[in-house]
Design a protein around this motif. Structure first.
Motif, PDB file in Angstrom:
ATOM      1  N   HIS A  58       9.621  53.631  39.092  1.00 36.02           N
ATOM      2  CA  HIS A  58      10.788  52.964  38.524  1.00 36.02           C
ATOM      3  C   HIS A  58      11.711  53.942  37.774  1.00 36.02           C
ATOM      4  N   ILE A  71      11.460  47.273  48.863  1.00 37.16           N
ATOM      5  CA  ILE A  71      10.613  46.558  47.910  1.00 37.16           C
ATOM      6  C   ILE A  71       9.391  46.075  48.659  1.00 37.16           C
ATOM      7  N   GLU A  76       9.206  42.227  42.930  1.00 36.53           N
ATOM      8  CA  GLU A  76       9.760  42.961  41.784  1.00 36.53           C
ATOM      9  C   GLU A  76      10.365  41.995  40.777  1.00 36.53           C
ATOM     10  N   THR A  80      14.973  44.900  38.488  1.00 35.08           N
ATOM     11  CA  THR A  80      15.029  45.855  39.606  1.00 35.08           C
ATOM     12  C   THR A  80      16.236  45.552  40.502  1.00 35.08           C
ATOM     13  N   SER A  95       9.356  41.683  50.088  1.00 37.92           N
ATOM     14  CA  SER A  95       8.508  40.848  49.231  1.00 37.92           C
ATOM     15  C   SER A  95       7.830  39.764  50.070  1.00 37.92           C
ATOM     16  N   ALA A 129       1.454  45.422  40.226  1.00 40.45           N
ATOM     17  CA  ALA A 129       2.860  45.262  40.619  1.00 40.45           C
ATOM     18  C   ALA A 129       3.262  43.795  40.751  1.00 40.45           C
ATOM     19  N   GLY A 133       6.074  41.634  38.431  1.00 43.49           N
ATOM     20  CA  GLY A 133       7.143  40.833  39.003  1.00 43.49           C
ATOM     21  C   GLY A 133       7.123  39.398  38.497  1.00 43.49           C
TER      22      GLY A 133
END
Length: 293
Positions: A58, A71, A76, A80, A95, A129, A133
Motif C-alpha cells: 500500500h 485488486i 480492498e 484504496t 475482488s 487482507a 477490506g
C-alpha cells in the motif's frame, strides 16, 4: 503405492477468477501491478512474477500514477479506490463476488447500528487482507476477534452484530457465536434482542471440510499442499490432522520427508482454496519418481 489427488481441492472461484484476470491483462503487454500477493501461495506468486506481474504494497501504491493495478480476490477498503482515483490509477478489480457482497452487508449493518451505539464484530484473522477490506467498510471501527481471548474487546452491554471472514472455519464461527451469547447473558442482556449473527463463510470453502474429512480417512498418508500464509490452508490442514494423524503440511515437494511415507502406503494429496492444481500434480510426480516408489 497408490497416489490420489483430491478432486475437490484447488482454487476456489474467486482465486481462479483473479489469476485469470491477471494473465489476461499481462497478455496485452502492458505493465501490471498487484496490490499484495495475488494468492497466498509463493509458488504461484513466483510463476506469475516470472510473467511480469509486479507485487506492491500500500505504501508503494501511493507513489504510483497513470498505471494499472490489480485488486486481488480478498478485496480492498474504500480508501484504496479513492487513492486510485486521485492518482489516475486504473484498477483491475478481481475482488471475489462473495467478498464484495459481504463488504456491502457489513457496511449496511454498520450504517444501521452505528447511531444506536452498536458494534460490528468480525470473526477473522487480524491483519488479513480480506479483514482489512471488511473493517474499512466501518471506518475501521469494527472489532476483529480471532479467538476467545479477544472477546474482552467487546462491550456486551451494547448491541453486537457478528460476521465472519469468508474463509474461516464454520465450527470456529459457531463457537464464537455461542461464547458471545453467553457473555451477553452474563452481562444481564438478552441475545435475541441485542445480538445478530451472520454466517458469512463461503460455502465453496466450508463444504470442503466434510469432503476433506472423508478423503483423509480413506488414505494412509495425507500430504496437504498450501502456502504458509494461507488462513484457509491452516484451517483445512487442521481438519485433515483431526481425521488422520499422518497428515503433513508442505508448501512444495521439496519439504516432503522420507520418513513420512512407506512404499505400501495409500497417499492422498490435497490443498487449500489457494493451492494450484499444477502444484499438487508436481507433488504427485515427485513422490512417484522418488525412491519410495
Amino acid at each position: 503405492m497408490e497416489i490420489t489427488i483430491d478432486k475437490n481441492s484447488g482454487y476456489c472461484f474467486g482465486v481462479e477468477f483473479a489469476i485469470q484476470m491477471a494473465e489476461d491483462e499481462m497478455a496485452t503487454g502492458e505493465p501490471l501491478y498487484c496490490l499484495g500477493d495475488i494468492v497466498h501461495n509463493s509458488m504461484e506468486v513466483e510463476r506469475l512474477a516470472a510473467k511480469g506481474l509486479k507485487i506492491i504494497n500500500h505504501d508503494q501504491l501511493k507513489e504510483l500514477s497513470n498505471c494499472k493495478v490489480l485488486i486481488r480476490a480478498h478485496g480492498e477498503p474504500p480508501e484504496t479506490y479513492q487513492l486510485a482515483l486521485d492518482n489516475n490509477i486504473e484498477l483491475v478489480d478481481a475482488s471475489c463476488p462473495v467478498v464484495l457482497k459481504l463488504q456491502n452487508r457489513v457496511k449496511a449493518s454498520f450504517d444501521s447500528i452505528d447511531s444506536k451505539d452498536g458494534q460490528i464484530v468480525i470473526y477473522g484473522q487480524h491483519g488479513h487482507a480480506e479483514v482489512i477490506g471488511l473493517t474499512g467498510q466501518t471506518g475501521d471501527k469494527a472489532i476483529v476477534i480471532t479467538g476467545e481471548q479477544d472477546l474482552d474487546t467487546i462491550d456486551f452491554s451494547k448491541p453486537v452484530t457478528l460476521y465472519s471472514q469468508t474463509t474461516k472455519s464454520t465450527q470456529g464461527f459457531y463457537k464464537m457465536k455461542d461464547l458471545i451469547e453467553e457473555r451477553i447473558k452474563a452481562a444481564g442482556g438478552t441475545p435475541d434482542e441485542s445480538f445478530d449473527y451472520n454466517d458469512s463463510i463461503c460455502r465453496q470453502v466450508s463444504n470442503r471440510e466434510p469432503q476433506l474429512r472423508k478423503f483423509s480417512k480413506e488414505v494412509d498418508v495425507v500430504v496437504f499442499v498450501s502456502g504458509k500464509k494461507s488462513s484457509n490452508g491452516k484451517a483445512l490442514y487442521g481438519v485433515c490432522k483431526q481425521e488422520n494423524e499422518r497428515s503433513y503440511f508442505v508448501e512444495n515437494e521439496n519439504e516432503i520427508e522420507e520418513s513420512w511415507i512407506r512404499s505400501t502406503d495409500k497417499i492422498g494429496i490435497c490443498g487449500a482454496t489457494s493451492t494450484p492444481m499444477w502444484l499438487m500434480e508436481q507433488v504427485k510426480s515427485y513422490i512417484q519418481t522418488h525412491a519410495w516408489a
